[in-house]
Write a protein that holds these residues in place. Structure first.
Motif, PDB file in Angstrom:
ATOM      1  N   VAL A  35       0.829  -1.211   0.000  1.00  0.00           N
ATOM      2  CA  VAL A  35       0.000   0.000   0.000  1.00  0.00           C
ATOM      3  C   VAL A  35       0.861   1.258   0.000  1.00  0.00           C
ATOM      4  O   VAL A  35       0.628   2.180  -0.796  1.00  0.00           O
ATOM      5  CB  VAL A  35      -0.967   0.003   1.206  1.00  0.00           C
ATOM      6  CG1 VAL A  35      -1.706   1.323   1.303  1.00  0.00           C
ATOM      7  CG2 VAL A  35      -1.950  -1.146   1.100  1.00  0.00           C
ATOM      8  N   LYS A  36       1.864   1.331   0.859  1.00  0.00           N
ATOM      9  CA  LYS A  36       2.692   2.536   0.934  1.00  0.00           C
ATOM     10  C   LYS A  36       3.436   2.774  -0.370  1.00  0.00           C
ATOM     11  O   LYS A  36       3.515   3.899  -0.858  1.00  0.00           O
ATOM     12  CB  LYS A  36       3.684   2.437   2.092  1.00  0.00           C
ATOM     13  CG  LYS A  36       3.032   2.521   3.450  1.00  0.00           C
ATOM     14  CD  LYS A  36       4.059   2.398   4.555  1.00  0.00           C
ATOM     15  CE  LYS A  36       3.398   2.450   5.915  1.00  0.00           C
ATOM     16  NZ  LYS A  36       4.382   2.302   6.997  1.00  0.00           N
ATOM     17  N   GLU A  37       3.980   1.709  -0.948  1.00  0.00           N
ATOM     18  CA  GLU A  37       4.717   1.844  -2.205  1.00  0.00           C
ATOM     19  C   GLU A  37       3.795   2.240  -3.356  1.00  0.00           C
ATOM     20  O   GLU A  37       4.153   3.076  -4.185  1.00  0.00           O
ATOM     21  CB  GLU A  37       5.422   0.533  -2.537  1.00  0.00           C
ATOM     22  CG  GLU A  37       6.453   0.139  -1.506  1.00  0.00           C
ATOM     23  CD  GLU A  37       6.825  -1.326  -1.594  1.00  0.00           C
ATOM     24  OE1 GLU A  37       8.007  -1.616  -1.410  1.00  0.00           O
ATOM     25  OE2 GLU A  37       5.945  -2.167  -1.851  1.00  0.00           O
ATOM     26  N   ALA A  38       2.617   1.644  -3.391  1.00  0.00           N
ATOM     27  CA  ALA A  38       1.654   1.987  -4.442  1.00  0.00           C
ATOM     28  C   ALA A  38       1.210   3.438  -4.302  1.00  0.00           C
ATOM     29  O   ALA A  38       1.042   4.145  -5.301  1.00  0.00           O
ATOM     30  CB  ALA A  38       0.446   1.052  -4.384  1.00  0.00           C
ATOM     31  N   LEU A  52      -5.691   5.302  -0.639  1.00  0.00           N
ATOM     32  CA  LEU A  52      -5.799   3.953  -1.201  1.00  0.00           C
ATOM     33  C   LEU A  52      -6.689   3.060  -0.338  1.00  0.00           C
ATOM     34  O   LEU A  52      -7.488   2.288  -0.863  1.00  0.00           O
ATOM     35  CB  LEU A  52      -4.412   3.317  -1.341  1.00  0.00           C
ATOM     36  CG  LEU A  52      -3.657   3.622  -2.619  1.00  0.00           C
ATOM     37  CD1 LEU A  52      -2.301   2.930  -2.610  1.00  0.00           C
ATOM     38  CD2 LEU A  52      -4.438   3.231  -3.841  1.00  0.00           C
ATOM     39  N   TYR A  53      -6.548   3.164   0.986  1.00  0.00           N
ATOM     40  CA  TYR A  53      -7.395   2.365   1.869  1.00  0.00           C
ATOM     41  C   TYR A  53      -8.872   2.732   1.701  1.00  0.00           C
ATOM     42  O   TYR A  53      -9.749   1.867   1.667  1.00  0.00           O
ATOM     43  CB  TYR A  53      -6.973   2.531   3.334  1.00  0.00           C
ATOM     44  CG  TYR A  53      -5.777   1.715   3.715  1.00  0.00           C
ATOM     45  CD1 TYR A  53      -5.794   0.325   3.647  1.00  0.00           C
ATOM     46  CD2 TYR A  53      -4.614   2.321   4.152  1.00  0.00           C
ATOM     47  CE1 TYR A  53      -4.700  -0.435   3.998  1.00  0.00           C
ATOM     48  CE2 TYR A  53      -3.507   1.577   4.510  1.00  0.00           C
ATOM     49  CZ  TYR A  53      -3.556   0.195   4.430  1.00  0.00           C
ATOM     50  OH  TYR A  53      -2.459  -0.552   4.778  1.00  0.00           O
ATOM     51  N   VAL A  54      -9.148   4.031   1.604  1.00  0.00           N
ATOM     52  CA  VAL A  54     -10.539   4.483   1.426  1.00  0.00           C
ATOM     53  C   VAL A  54     -11.076   3.986   0.096  1.00  0.00           C
ATOM     54  O   VAL A  54     -12.195   3.471   0.027  1.00  0.00           O
ATOM     55  CB  VAL A  54     -10.637   6.024   1.527  1.00  0.00           C
ATOM     56  CG1 VAL A  54     -11.999   6.517   1.093  1.00  0.00           C
ATOM     57  CG2 VAL A  54     -10.324   6.474   2.946  1.00  0.00           C
ATOM     58  N   TRP A  55     -10.300   4.119  -0.975  1.00  0.00           N
ATOM     59  CA  TRP A  55     -10.739   3.637  -2.288  1.00  0.00           C
ATOM     60  C   TRP A  55     -11.005   2.134  -2.247  1.00  0.00           C
ATOM     61  O   TRP A  55     -11.982   1.656  -2.808  1.00  0.00           O
ATOM     62  CB  TRP A  55      -9.694   3.932  -3.348  1.00  0.00           C
ATOM     63  CG  TRP A  55      -9.635   5.357  -3.785  1.00  0.00           C
ATOM     64  CD1 TRP A  55     -10.499   6.357  -3.461  1.00  0.00           C
ATOM     65  CD2 TRP A  55      -8.648   5.949  -4.630  1.00  0.00           C
ATOM     66  NE1 TRP A  55     -10.101   7.531  -4.053  1.00  0.00           N
ATOM     67  CE2 TRP A  55      -8.978   7.307  -4.781  1.00  0.00           C
ATOM     68  CE3 TRP A  55      -7.517   5.453  -5.267  1.00  0.00           C
ATOM     69  CZ2 TRP A  55      -8.211   8.167  -5.564  1.00  0.00           C
ATOM     70  CZ3 TRP A  55      -6.753   6.309  -6.035  1.00  0.00           C
ATOM     71  CH2 TRP A  55      -7.106   7.661  -6.180  1.00  0.00           C
ATOM     72  N   ARG A  56     -10.130   1.386  -1.583  1.00  0.00           N
ATOM     73  CA  ARG A  56     -10.317  -0.068  -1.496  1.00  0.00           C
ATOM     74  C   ARG A  56     -11.601  -0.388  -0.752  1.00  0.00           C
ATOM     75  O   ARG A  56     -12.371  -1.256  -1.163  1.00  0.00           O
ATOM     76  CB  ARG A  56      -9.110  -0.708  -0.813  1.00  0.00           C
ATOM     77  CG  ARG A  56      -9.210  -2.215  -0.718  1.00  0.00           C
ATOM     78  CD  ARG A  56      -7.917  -2.801  -0.166  1.00  0.00           C
ATOM     79  NE  ARG A  56      -8.101  -4.174   0.261  1.00  0.00           N
ATOM     80  CZ  ARG A  56      -8.094  -5.219  -0.547  1.00  0.00           C
ATOM     81  NH1 ARG A  56      -7.920  -5.043  -1.834  1.00  0.00           N
ATOM     82  NH2 ARG A  56      -8.270  -6.432  -0.076  1.00  0.00           N
ATOM     83  N   HIS A  57     -11.853   0.308   0.340  1.00  0.00           N
ATOM     84  CA  HIS A  57     -13.071   0.095   1.114  1.00  0.00           C
ATOM     85  C   HIS A  57     -14.316   0.385   0.271  1.00  0.00           C
ATOM     86  O   HIS A  57     -15.322  -0.322   0.359  1.00  0.00           O
ATOM     87  CB  HIS A  57     -13.052   0.980   2.361  1.00  0.00           C
ATOM     88  CG  HIS A  57     -14.292   0.902   3.182  1.00  0.00           C
ATOM     89  ND1 HIS A  57     -14.601  -0.191   3.952  1.00  0.00           N
ATOM     90  CD2 HIS A  57     -15.308   1.772   3.329  1.00  0.00           C
ATOM     91  CE1 HIS A  57     -15.768   0.020   4.546  1.00  0.00           C
ATOM     92  NE2 HIS A  57     -16.206   1.203   4.195  1.00  0.00           N
ATOM     93  N   ARG A  58     -14.257   1.420  -0.554  1.00  0.00           N
ATOM     94  CA  ARG A  58     -15.385   1.803  -1.408  1.00  0.00           C
ATOM     95  C   ARG A  58     -15.414   1.045  -2.731  1.00  0.00           C
ATOM     96  O   ARG A  58     -16.262   1.310  -3.568  1.00  0.00           O
ATOM     97  CB  ARG A  58     -15.312   3.301  -1.709  1.00  0.00           C
ATOM     98  CG  ARG A  58     -15.505   4.164  -0.506  1.00  0.00           C
ATOM     99  CD  ARG A  58     -15.406   5.618  -0.882  1.00  0.00           C
ATOM    100  NE  ARG A  58     -15.592   6.463   0.287  1.00  0.00           N
ATOM    101  CZ  ARG A  58     -15.411   7.771   0.289  1.00  0.00           C
ATOM    102  NH1 ARG A  58     -15.032   8.389  -0.825  1.00  0.00           N
ATOM    103  NH2 ARG A  58     -15.591   8.462   1.386  1.00  0.00           N
ATOM    104  N   ARG A  59     -14.470   0.139  -2.920  1.00  0.00           N
ATOM    105  CA  ARG A  59     -14.316  -0.616  -4.172  1.00  0.00           C
ATOM    106  C   ARG A  59     -14.096   0.315  -5.361  1.00  0.00           C
ATOM    107  O   ARG A  59     -14.680   0.162  -6.420  1.00  0.00           O
ATOM    108  CB  ARG A  59     -15.502  -1.543  -4.407  1.00  0.00           C
ATOM    109  CG  ARG A  59     -15.665  -2.561  -3.308  1.00  0.00           C
ATOM    110  CD  ARG A  59     -16.693  -3.603  -3.634  1.00  0.00           C
ATOM    111  NE  ARG A  59     -16.956  -4.476  -2.520  1.00  0.00           N
ATOM    112  CZ  ARG A  59     -16.229  -5.545  -2.192  1.00  0.00           C
ATOM    113  NH1 ARG A  59     -15.170  -5.846  -2.868  1.00  0.00           N
ATOM    114  NH2 ARG A  59     -16.555  -6.291  -1.165  1.00  0.00           N
TER     115      ARG A  59
END
Length: 105
Positions: free
Chosen positions: A28-31, A42-49
């Motif tokens: 995640v950090k590298e991306a 990125l975490y929020v986007w993943r949670h929201r698909r």
């Protein structure tokens, strides 16, 4: 394009993940560094698909991103933006007429 052709910003070594992009998979950090956004985004986007495709990898199930999937997602974003894609630019669209509408003058 080979993985060696990819370059990414260097990350502060104090964070413990400083190294050049040279692998097929990123955490995640590298991306986030590669995309120029925060890991939280990125975490929020993943949670929201939303956002680039990701998956869990390994015994601990760490969230992982494929480098080629990140590049493909970036290209999709460029193509979906009317500023980058002249086909989508409303200024280039042909005029439209309403059905059943007659102009009176």
């Amino acid at each position: 394009m080979s993985l060696a052709a990819h370059t990414a910003p260097q990350v502060d070594s104090a964070d413990g993940y400083a190294h050049a992009i040279g692998r097929a998979f990123l955490g995640v950090k590298e991306a986030a560094v590669y995309l120029g956004i925060s890991p939280r985004t990125l975490y929020v986007w993943r949670h929201r698909r939303q956002g680039p495709p990701s998956f869990r990898l390994g015994a601990r199930g760490r969230v992982t991103y494929r480098l080629d999937a990140l590049d493909a997602w970036i290209r999709e974003q460029e193509e979906a933006d009317s500023r980058c894609n002249p086909v989508l630019n409303p200024v280039n669209a042909a005029p439209q007429r309403r059905d059943g509408y007659t102009a009176t003058a």
